[in-house]
Design an enzyme around this catalytic site. Sequence first.
Site, short mmCIF file in Angstrom:
data_model
loop_
_atom_site.label_atom_id
_atom_site.label_comp_id
_atom_site.label_asym_id
_atom_site.label_seq_id
_atom_site.Cartn_x
_atom_site.Cartn_y
_atom_site.Cartn_z
N HIS A 68 0.80 -1.23 0.00
CA HIS A 68 0.00 0.00 0.00
C HIS A 68 0.83 1.28 0.00
O HIS A 68 0.27 2.36 0.19
CB HIS A 68 -0.92 0.05 1.22
CG HIS A 68 -2.00 -0.98 1.22
ND1 HIS A 68 -3.24 -0.77 0.66
CD2 HIS A 68 -2.02 -2.24 1.71
CE1 HIS A 68 -3.98 -1.85 0.82
NE2 HIS A 68 -3.26 -2.76 1.46
N LYS A 105 -7.96 14.14 4.48
CA LYS A 105 -7.10 12.96 4.45
C LYS A 105 -6.10 13.11 5.58
O LYS A 105 -6.01 14.20 6.18
CB LYS A 105 -6.38 12.84 3.10
CG LYS A 105 -5.71 14.15 2.64
CD LYS A 105 -5.12 14.06 1.24
CE LYS A 105 -6.13 14.16 0.12
NZ LYS A 105 -6.21 13.01 -0.73
N ARG A 106 -5.32 12.07 5.88
CA ARG A 106 -4.28 12.22 6.89
C ARG A 106 -3.36 13.39 6.50
O ARG A 106 -3.13 13.64 5.31
CB ARG A 106 -3.49 10.92 7.01
CG ARG A 106 -4.24 9.82 7.74
CD ARG A 106 -4.60 10.23 9.15
NE ARG A 106 -3.42 10.30 9.97
CZ ARG A 106 -3.00 9.31 10.77
NH1 ARG A 106 -3.70 8.19 10.86
NH2 ARG A 106 -1.91 9.43 11.47
N LYS A 157 1.15 14.48 0.81
CA LYS A 157 -0.22 14.78 0.35
C LYS A 157 -0.38 16.27 0.04
O LYS A 157 -1.36 16.69 -0.54
CB LYS A 157 -1.23 14.31 1.39
CG LYS A 157 -1.24 12.78 1.57
CD LYS A 157 -2.24 12.35 2.63
CE LYS A 157 -2.18 10.86 2.96
NZ LYS A 157 -2.87 10.01 1.97
N THR A 208 -8.43 6.75 -1.92
CA THR A 208 -9.79 6.22 -2.03
C THR A 208 -10.81 7.32 -1.76
O THR A 208 -11.93 7.26 -2.27
CB THR A 208 -10.01 5.04 -1.05
OG1 THR A 208 -9.43 5.39 0.21
CG2 THR A 208 -9.37 3.78 -1.57
N LYS A 249 -14.58 8.49 -3.58
CA LYS A 249 -15.84 8.85 -2.90
C LYS A 249 -16.36 10.19 -3.42
O LYS A 249 -17.55 10.35 -3.68
CB LYS A 249 -15.62 8.92 -1.38
CG LYS A 249 -15.28 7.56 -0.78
CD LYS A 249 -14.69 7.66 0.63
CE LYS A 249 -13.98 6.35 0.97
NZ LYS A 249 -13.12 6.45 2.16
C1 26V Z 1 2.27 2.15 8.53
C2 26V Z 1 2.35 2.16 9.90
C3 26V Z 1 3.69 2.15 10.50
C4 26V Z 1 3.75 2.29 11.97
C5 26V Z 1 2.55 1.91 12.77
C6 26V Z 1 1.22 2.15 12.17
C7 26V Z 1 1.19 2.13 10.66
C8 26V Z 1 -0.03 2.09 10.03
C9 26V Z 1 -0.08 2.07 8.64
C10 26V Z 1 1.06 2.13 7.89
C11 26V Z 1 1.04 2.07 6.41
C12 26V Z 1 0.15 3.02 5.80
C13 26V Z 1 -0.01 2.70 4.35
C14 26V Z 1 -1.30 3.24 3.83
O1 26V Z 1 -2.19 3.59 4.57
N1 26V Z 1 -1.40 3.31 2.53
C15 26V Z 1 -2.57 3.85 1.89
O2 26V Z 1 -3.34 2.75 1.44
C16 26V Z 1 -4.53 3.15 0.79
C17 26V Z 1 -5.30 1.90 0.46
O3 26V Z 1 -4.62 1.13 -0.46
C18 26V Z 1 -4.18 3.95 -0.46
O4 26V Z 1 -5.37 4.38 -1.06
C19 26V Z 1 -3.33 5.16 -0.08
O5 26V Z 1 -2.90 5.82 -1.24
C20 26V Z 1 -2.13 4.70 0.71
O6 26V Z 1 -1.41 5.82 1.20
#
Ligand code: 26V
Length: 830
Positions: A376, A567-568, A573, A675, A679
């Site tokens: 992702h 978004k975050r 971003k 995503t 929406k």
């Molecule tokens: C990384 C970490 C690292 C430390 C602890 C918590 C944590 C939680 C999540 C992540 C990875 C985040 C990756 C992510 O959210 N990617 C997003 O995935 C979406 C669904 O595929 C996509 O639409 C977004 O573009 C992408 O940024």
Amino acid sequence: MSNTLSAPPNASPTDTSFPHLDLSSELARHLTITLGHDFTGDSTDKQNSEYLYQALAITVRDRLVPIWLETWKKTCLSEDRKVYYLSLEFLIGRSLTNAVENLDLDEDVRKALRAYSVGMEEVADKELDAGLGNGGLGRLAACFLDSCANLQLPVVGYGIRYEYGMFHQHIEDGRQVEDPDRWLRDGNPWEIKRPEDTRRVRFYGRTENYYDEHGTLRPRLVDSYDVLAVPFDMPVPGYRNDTVNTLRLWKASTTDVFNLSEFNAGSYPEAVAAKNDAEQISMVLYPNDASENGKELRLKQQYFLVSASLQDVIARWVEQHGEDFSDFGRKNCFQLNDTHPACAVPELMRLLMDEHGLEWDDAWDVVTRCMAYTNHTLLPEALERWSVGLFSRLLPRLLDIIYEINARFLKLVDQQWPGDVAMRREMSLIEEGDNPHIRMAYLAIVGSFSVNGVAGLHTQLLESGLFKHFNTLWPRKFNNKTNGVTQRRWLSHCNPGLRDLLNETIGEGWQKDLTKIKELTPYATDADFRKKWIDVKQENKARLSDLVVAETGVRFDTSFMFDVQVKRIHEYKRQLLNVLHIVHLYDRILRGETAGMVPRCVLIGGKAAPGYHVAKLIVKLINDVAKKVNNHPAANDLLKVVFFPNYRVSSMEVICPATELSEQISTAGKEASGTGNMKFMMNGALTIGTLDGANIEIRENAGAENFFLFGLDAAEVTELKKDYRPNEIIAADEDIVRIMNLLESGHFNPDNPGLFDLLTSGLRNPQDPWVTIADLRAYIDAQAEVGKAYQDVDHWNQMSILNTAGSGWFSSDRTIQQYADDIWDVRPLS
Ligand code: 26V
């Protein structure tokens, strides 16, 4: 219908025709008898709608349960392949309205609530979001479960029942403040605890070799510290199809009895402390969404989820098939949502070998037939790496297995690239150095039969960049599955006005099959239809405007254009790019250069990871700019800006139907998919965006003429970075000079000089990874085009309709059908 509450003796409890009273009577019964609430009838009693929510949830759940049990039984007994979606995050949001709509109980519920003079919206609003996720990745998991249930696929979600989900954000003096998210405070009517399926997860300890009953020397884990995993099941209702799938969430626990007898005999305080220790594991969701983070508790969470879930699946397998695992890999598939559950690869090896007696080759054959990995993110800082030191303490047996996987894998590398030592080092699962690390993405790739990206461009970049050597070795493993969102929550539920208009125009089929939305295309040129389209949008804008004033005190004028970025908060971003444009508009207003300017309400929302200093400073900047703009009399008729606090699933349900312009402005090559962009498109917003992630596909499906494109593409960003000179770009452009002057002169932070220097110096830095200044001129010009287009009401709405009409591709039903066909090889439960 007989007026009895119990089933007739011949009815099976899982009979879906299990008799029910009419919904009104059941609601009344739960309100008074189950909850013991004496309804006052006083409309000012705030408790009433709270109790009504609880009673209604139980009433609706009662209707789900028989179907749920039936689906579970069918799934378990089926000899067809099953899928397990392993994810550290499920960002579910609210469940009541989703269940009501999927069970087609809307009318009954409205009727029942009339007796209490309360509307469905007011009651539904009492439900706290289940925010068990950070952002896109977690919400995707929730949309996927919805689509799996809609398609009647045998898919079970496995996750963690965090006591505290995504933190609550509030703003104090323009800054983000985090509070714990007590989503379970009032209980959770949607979960059923299943203590009988409790599993034991083993941490620490050491590997010991012993002789088994055949006299063979085998390794096993001993002296471990064990934690119990107790499952809580949440229903995932399908859309009007007699299907309710399951999301199984694990809670960590240990009983005092268990502790006292197992490893703390006689020492009560230590036993209680150990209980706390164990329960820590499922206490809180990690609020990071992009930066790699080496915390021991996080690794514990990952292993806890993986081990409990695999044991759960294996236990059911053994019940049905005994100890014969020869078909296990063909009949089961584990989809790994990013590398977070990548321990599933060595853990399944361990369980098969150490607990079920398989030899390495047979176990490896099983594992590599049933694991599939979704990536992702391309951001290097988000790629998980775990220190070997930590791993060897916490999961010593798993580390042995990873070393063995690596040794065998490196032999393969050596066959492909004989004698190429650099290649070995590059591809090794272990990153060598003073503090060696395990590369979890590589472990996931080696152990899986499928590796997918989440949008066309993202997959291409994985194949040609991050994972290129693996793609050379195993080109057939790699595939694309462009993300999608569920139209039932993100169109039908959240935009009832548009739902009704669509239903009366093209019929209701789109709710189950979004490709049908294409039939809307000819109506783009129908003036009567456009009038109705505009009315729906205006109503939605009024609804959002009420929410904005309640949350921020700022009043949005519904005749202005609603321009939204939610978004975050992350540098890639580029919320900063949006701010630079706002400052540009403000500067024009100050100078009286407002000819042709379209009045706008700009809304920005999102959470910053608590430890991400720059992101938090961006939140402060947005708030400080907003304050200045909103208080300037000259800006009053042209510009309003808000930072929307505590952005979450349920706020997006109000925001996206009201949005006219969707901001998707990441640095090209950085946003894997996005995503939220989908929406907004579904709800008729036009996108201003870069050629990044799924924006590319959105533009193709909407038509390039119905999309505001700007900025460098991914290849151009790479090229530019070789010689990027933001200061020269700034100096050559008067508008940009003025923007930077306003920011750098302390205009927005007179009491706190230098506060935003970190941000402005970042923009001026030739090493700025996000090349924000490089895209600024193109962005300002594209925004001017947007303004012009907005003034032609007929044409704007034509474009808006064509966006909705082109959104069929972005249903998660389509995405899931592709997973089912190309990766999982599963069919609907018959
Ligand atoms: C990384 C970490 C690292 C430390 C602890 C918590 C944590 C939680 C999540 C992540 C990875 C985040 C990756 C992510 O959210 N990617 C997003 O995935 C979406 C669904 O595929 C996509 O639409 C977004 O573009 C992408 O940024």
